[in-house]
Structures are given as structure tokens and as C-alpha cells.
Design an enzyme around this catalytic site. Structure first.
Site, PDB file in Angstrom:
ATOM      1  N   ASP A 300      -0.017  45.109  -5.322  1.00 55.83           N
ATOM      2  CA  ASP A 300       0.461  43.766  -5.029  1.00 55.83           C
ATOM      3  C   ASP A 300       1.888  43.806  -4.474  1.00 55.83           C
ATOM      4  OD1 ASP A 300       0.298  40.768  -5.404  1.00 55.83           O
ATOM      5  OD2 ASP A 300       2.013  41.211  -6.703  1.00 55.83           O
ATOM      6  N   GLU A 334      -0.634  45.780  -0.407  1.00 54.34           N
ATOM      7  CA  GLU A 334      -0.660  44.448   0.197  1.00 54.34           C
ATOM      8  C   GLU A 334       0.641  44.267   0.977  1.00 54.34           C
ATOM      9  OE1 GLU A 334      -0.555  39.735  -1.052  1.00 54.34           O
ATOM     10  OE2 GLU A 334       0.572  41.266  -2.148  1.00 54.34           O
TER      11      GLU A 334
END
Length: 605
Positions: A300, A334
Site C-alpha cells: 500500500d 501501489e
């Protein structure tokens, strides 16, 4: 190749049989590009144990975070529910599950009237335990073991950029703190350039040695951070409770210096330049590999962490996995953007991430199938594969997607772009988007609910619908695609037309090595909606597979360039001509929004 039509005919006869394609490599032997990912937030998938809905906490929803009627609170999905639905996931053709963060979270955050819950998993307090709303560490082990027994890998969503919002600043107790830069608020002065001298001998965060960071002892250079008494030891491991391991410079603006050093909407931003933080996260996530046999990580907010961190961390995780007998550990970051392949590639070259989520693919499919751009948009995307570290071979390992829990659903994009389209056209366009996802290069990632025709009102919380019967009014008034059901129903229908189509495409991909890990060559494209065609080549034999798509609303018949040695063809998907029209040319006929995959039985390119 002669067995291929029979394999696919069997798979197409029943979605339940799509889980038994041609013999596949053993779980640990499969490379990243051979996977089909299925992504879900566990809270929104299936509720297998209502007893854990409140996470063992007393009080009201602002304490335990459970409110199944509100899109921003816990709804009850858990690991037991996930285990109970493995048949469904396997039937879709998924070979790996990307599980949204399952670590213990701060249950509720936000100011008065702005509260929401950590159902999504990105507000971590304890990095070593499963959040009790989802179950226990023992249930996590049971889930991984059950998935592995079916040949399904498990990828964890991990966070190193931040923790839950625990640290507060005395200067702004009533509102968010604005970002304060290193130039205006250097580490060596308290509260600005005219403040008293602090942290003597600290040479700045660009010197990533333990000796240098040992001299950073006072965190009051920009603000005066403190931890409320009730939360002084809430974070695990214990070192995470010390503000010295955080940037403490106020909220990020998502630009420039603040992108890697600012608090992400108030979340405590870790000082990932500090070698103690680097080693701490190697220990944390290495422990998940050791204890559970995890097969990969989705990272993330990777773009908000300094590159030096990833250069050390990613290599350490791959080495840790290899030592546990996991040689093909898949790591992808990401790096959220609007489709900038150069930006994505930078993170494989400079940051040395093994792979990144392919936001460029999402943008290109949206522009051409949920939009009116020409198919040259897709050609331009694939032309940039050479930019990645390792070039086209690395591009094969990029997880591709058309929907996710942040951007929203592809079906929503289609409906917004074509508000006058009837249900048949909406379904056809969504099928076409998934065909591109499963048949073009990359690792296809299906977002849970897409296969049931979910269509939301927007992004973020509006795209996080429940698969089990929902009580959220703004979900339940949505008109879904390909079904008369709503999200108020249980949506695990293995006969849904999108489920059937994805299962068919997954079976074709598994049965045809060229479609999973074969190199890709762009053949035909248009400057308007219309034909896009590629050839993919079997990595062992070199045999050619032609894949063609029609993004226009009219049927087309066109010539597609092929290798001159490819003379005869069999149909994998759709109706293919049985022979080349001439050396180097294949006639392709496609209905509106149609697609084909044709396997050559003659030579190679």
C-alpha cells in the site's frame, strides 16, 4: 493444441468445472505471471462468524466500529466466511487471493460527525495480530492452509508508510496540521530556524546509518508530538509507540517533499529513512512469511515511501521467502496515478520494486472500452513496457486491473460514459474489459463483486459493497449488471453471466501458456474505436496465439498481421478462421464489443 477446444468446451459447460483446466504447475512452482488474482476486503466478503462482528469490544459503534447499515463501518465479513467460500473463488478460476489488510486496526477514527471505522485495514495498531473483527491468527493459518490445499496462493496487503492516527501535535489540537518542510523546520532546530539547537551531530535523513540516526533524539523540530495517555502502548511491536520513529511534520499535500514525509490524512507517517524502521518492518512482515507461508505482498501507498527503504525491504522479503521454500514470492507496489507508465517504471528502476500495480492498463481500458478513445491508446501503453526494469519480462508480472476499492468499479465507469446504453451494451462492454484483463499481458486481478455485476455510485466507500446480504441503503438501491438481484441479496451466483465469462477466460488462460506468460507483440490498432490485436507466443514452443478485440459498437471484419509460418488456426475463444488468408494475414470477424483468441497450429513468427 488439438486438445484445447475440448478442454475449453468442458470448462464452458459448467462454471464449476472451470476449476479443472489442463494440468498446472505445483503451487510453489508457478511464477507470478501464471496467476489469476482475486482481490477482496475481508469485511465485505462473507460473514462466517457473527460472534466477532464487534471485535470483542463493548459499547456503541464509535467504540467497536460495527454498523452494517453504514458504508464506512465494519459489516461483519471475516476469515471463517472466506474459508467457506473457497469453492466459489476456485470456480471463478482464481489461483491467488489478494487479501485486504487483516492486521489489528484502531476501530474508529475521525472528528465529531466524521467518524468511520478501520474495516478496510489501513489503520494498523498491531502489526502482528489479525484484527479480532476478522478472526484470530489461528483462523488466518487455517485459511492459508485451506487455500494452499486447493492450489490457491495467498497475498497480503501490507503497509509500511503509516500506522493508525495516534500521535497528536500540541500546536493544532482542533484541526489538521499543515505540512512543515525540512528547509523551514530543520531537524537541528526546535520549531523552526530561529529555535534552540537540538539533535546535535545529526547529519540529516539522507544518511541512512544507525550511527547517524542515533543522534536524532528530539522530535520537536516541526511540531510538538505527543501520544495520549490512553494510547501510549497501543502499537505493536513496542518500538512503534515512540514518536522519534515518525516524521511528525503535519499532513501531506501529496506533492513534492510532503509526498514521502507528510501524514496521510492524519495517519502517523513513519520515518522510513531510519534503519531501525527498515529492520522493524523486515522483522514484522518476515514474521508473516515465517508463520503463515504467505506467497506475496501488495504494498500500500508505495509511492509515499523513500526509494532507499524499498531497495532494502523488497530484497529482504524475497530472500526471507526463498529461505522458507517460496521461490516465486510476488511483490508489487501501489504507485497510484492516472496511467503514467514512466512513473510506474521509475519505481521498478530506482525504487527497485519487483513489480507495481498497472495503473496504466486500467486507464487505457477505461479510455477505450469505458470511453471513446482509439485502440492506439492500448498500443501506446504496451510500447512503454520497455521502460520497466527488466523490460517486457517485468511487464508480464505487473498485476493488471480495471476495478479496485479506491478508484471504483469498471462497470460504474461504463455506465457514466454511456448513460443511454441499454443493459445488453453495458454487459457487453464489461465483458470486453474483462477479456482484455484476462487475455493481455500482465497478472489479471479481479475485484470481488465485479463478477456479480456490482455497479456503485463512485469510488472509495461507494465501491466497497458487501457480497453477503447488505444493509447499506446506498448499496442496495444500485441496479446491477446481468442480474435482477441487488446487494441486499447474497451474491455468490456461479451462473451469473460475468462469473461464467471470467471463468471461461481463466480456463483459456490456464490451458494456454502463451496467454499467461508468453511474450506479446502488438499487431493492429486504430485511431478510433475498433480493432486491437496482439500475438502472444508460447514460451516453450513459440507457437502463436492471436487475440483480437473490437471496441466499437459495430461488427467488423479485418485482416490481422500474423507470423508467416502460422497457417492453420483453432478457436480458443470465439469463432476463428481455420486458416490464414495469406502468408502473414488472418481474417478476423468480430461482433460489436466482441473478442477472439485463435491458436496457430503451423510454425512460428
Amino acid at each position: 493444441m488439438k486438445l484445447l477446444p475440448l478442454i475449453l468446451a468442458t470448462a464452458l459447460a459448467s462454471p464449476a468445472l472451470a476449476q479443472t483446466p489442463a494440468p498446472q504447475p505445483a503451487l510453489r512452482e508457478r511464477t507470478a505471471e501464471q496467476e489469476v488474482l482475486y482481490f477482496m476486503l475481508p469485511d465485505r466478503f462473507e460473514n462466517g462468524d457473527p460472534k466477532n462482528d464487534r471485535g470483542g469490544l463493548k459499547g456503541d459503534r464509535l467504540t467497536h466500529g460495527f454498523d452494517p447499515t453504514h458504508k464506512g463501518f465494519f459489516h461483519g465479513g471475516d476469515l471463517k466466511g472466506l474459508i467457506a467460500r473457497l469453492d466459489y473463488i476456485q470456480g471463478l478460476g482464481a489461483t491467488a487471493i489478494w487479501l485486504g489488510p487483516i492486521y489489528k486496526n484502531k476501530p474508529v477514527q475521525g472528528g465529531p460527525g466524521q467518524e468511520s471505522a478501520g474495516y478496510h485495514g489501513y489503520w494498523i495498531t498491531d502489526f502482528t495480530q489479525v484484527d479480532p473483527h476478522f478472526g484470530t491468527n489461528a483462523e488466518m493459518k487455517a485459511f492459508v492452509d485451506a487455500a494452499h490445499a486447493r492450489g490457491i496462493k495467498v497475498y497480503l496487503d501490507i503497509i509500511t508508510n503509516h500506522t493508525a492516527d495516534v500521535i497528536q501535535y500540541r500546536e493544532c489540537p482542533e484541526s489538521a496540521c499543515a505540512y512543515r518542510s525540512r528547509a523551514d523546520y530543520p531537524y537541528q532546530r526546535k520549531g523552526g530556524v530561529t529555535g534552540k539547537a537540538i539533535n546535535p551531530g545529526f547529519a540529516g535523513d539522507g544518511i541512512g546509518t544507525a550511527e547517524n540516526f542515533a543522534k536524532l533524539t528530539d522530535p520537536t523540530y516541526a511540531y510538538t508530538p505527543f501520544v495520549p495517555e490512553a494510547e501510549k502502548s497501543v502499537k505493536v511491536p513496542a518500538w512503534l509507540n515512540d514518536p522519534i520513529f515518525y516524521h511528525n511534520r503535519g499532513n501531506t499535500t501529496f506533492r513534492n517533499e510532503s509526498s514521502t514525509m507528510g501524514d496521510f490524512v492524519g495517519l502517523d507517517d513513519l520515518m522510513t529513512e531510519n534503519p531501525r524502521v527498515v529492520q522493524g518492518f523486515i522483522d514484522i512482515y518476515g514474521g508473516w512469511i515465517d508463520r503463515f507461508g504467505i506467497d506475496g505482498f501488495r504494498i500500500d501507498t508505495a509511492r509515499h515511501v523513500n526509494p532507499e527503504f524499498w531497495q532494502v525491504f523488497a530484497k529482504a522479503m524475497q530472500e526471507r521467502a526463498a529461505a522458507k521454500g517460496i521461490p516465486n514470492f510476488h511483490i508489487f507496489g501501489e504507485v497510484a496515478n492516472e496511467g503514467d507508465a514512466g512513473d510506474l517504471a521509475l519505481h521498478t528502476r530506482v525504487h527497485q520494486l519487483p513489480s507495481v500495480l498497472d495503473f496504466g492498463f486500467r486507464a487505457a481500458v477505461q479510455a477505450t472500452v469505458a470511453g471513446t478513445k482509439g485502440t492506439d491508446t492500448l498500443a501506446a501503453l504496451f510500447d512503454r513496457d520497455a521502460l520497466y526494469e527488466g523490460g517486457a519480462a517485468t511487464a508480464l508480472q505487473l498485476p493488471t486491473f480495471i476495478s479496485n476499492h479506491d478508484h471504483g468499479r469498471f462497470s460504474t465507469d461504463v455506465r457514466k460514459a454511456f448513460p443511454a446504453a441499454d443493459d445488453a451494451e453495458l454487459l457487453a462492454r464489461v465483458k470486453l474489459g474483462h477479456a482484455m484483463l484476462l487475455l493481455l499481458r500482465g497478472v489479471p486481478t479481479v475485484y470481488s463483486g465485479d463478477e456479480q455485476g456490482f455497479i456503485g455510485d463512485g469510488n472509495d466507500q461507494d465501491a466497497r459493497e458487501d457480497m453477503f446480504p447488505s444493509k447499506v441503503a446506498v448499496y442496495n438501491d444500485n441496479k446491477l449488471i446481468g442480474t435482477t438481484r441487488t446487494t441486499a441479496d447474497s451474491n455468490f451466483d456461479m451462473a451469473h453471466p460475468l462469473y461464467v465469462e471470467i471463468a471461461k477466460l481463466s480456463a483459456a488462460r490456464k490451458a494456454t501458456p502463451a496467454l499467461s506468460h508468453g511474450r506479446q507483440v502488438t499487431r493492429n490498432y486504430d485511431e478510433t474505436p475498433g480493432l486491437f490485436a496482439v500475438s502472444r507466443f508460447d514460451p516453450a514452443t513459440g507457437a502463436e496465439v492471436v487475440v483480437a478485440f473490437n471496441t466499437s459498437a459495430k461488427p467488423i471484419t479485418r485482416q490481422v498481421e500474423i507470423g508467416v509460418g502460422s497457417t492453420s488456426f483453432t478457436s480458443i475463444i470465439g469463432n476463428c478462421a481455420t486458416s490464414a488468408a495469406a502468408p502473414g494475414s488472418l481474417t478476423v470477424t468480430l461482433p460489436a464489443f466482441g473478442y477472439v483468441a485463435c491458436a496457430a497450429t503451423g510454425g512460428v513468427k
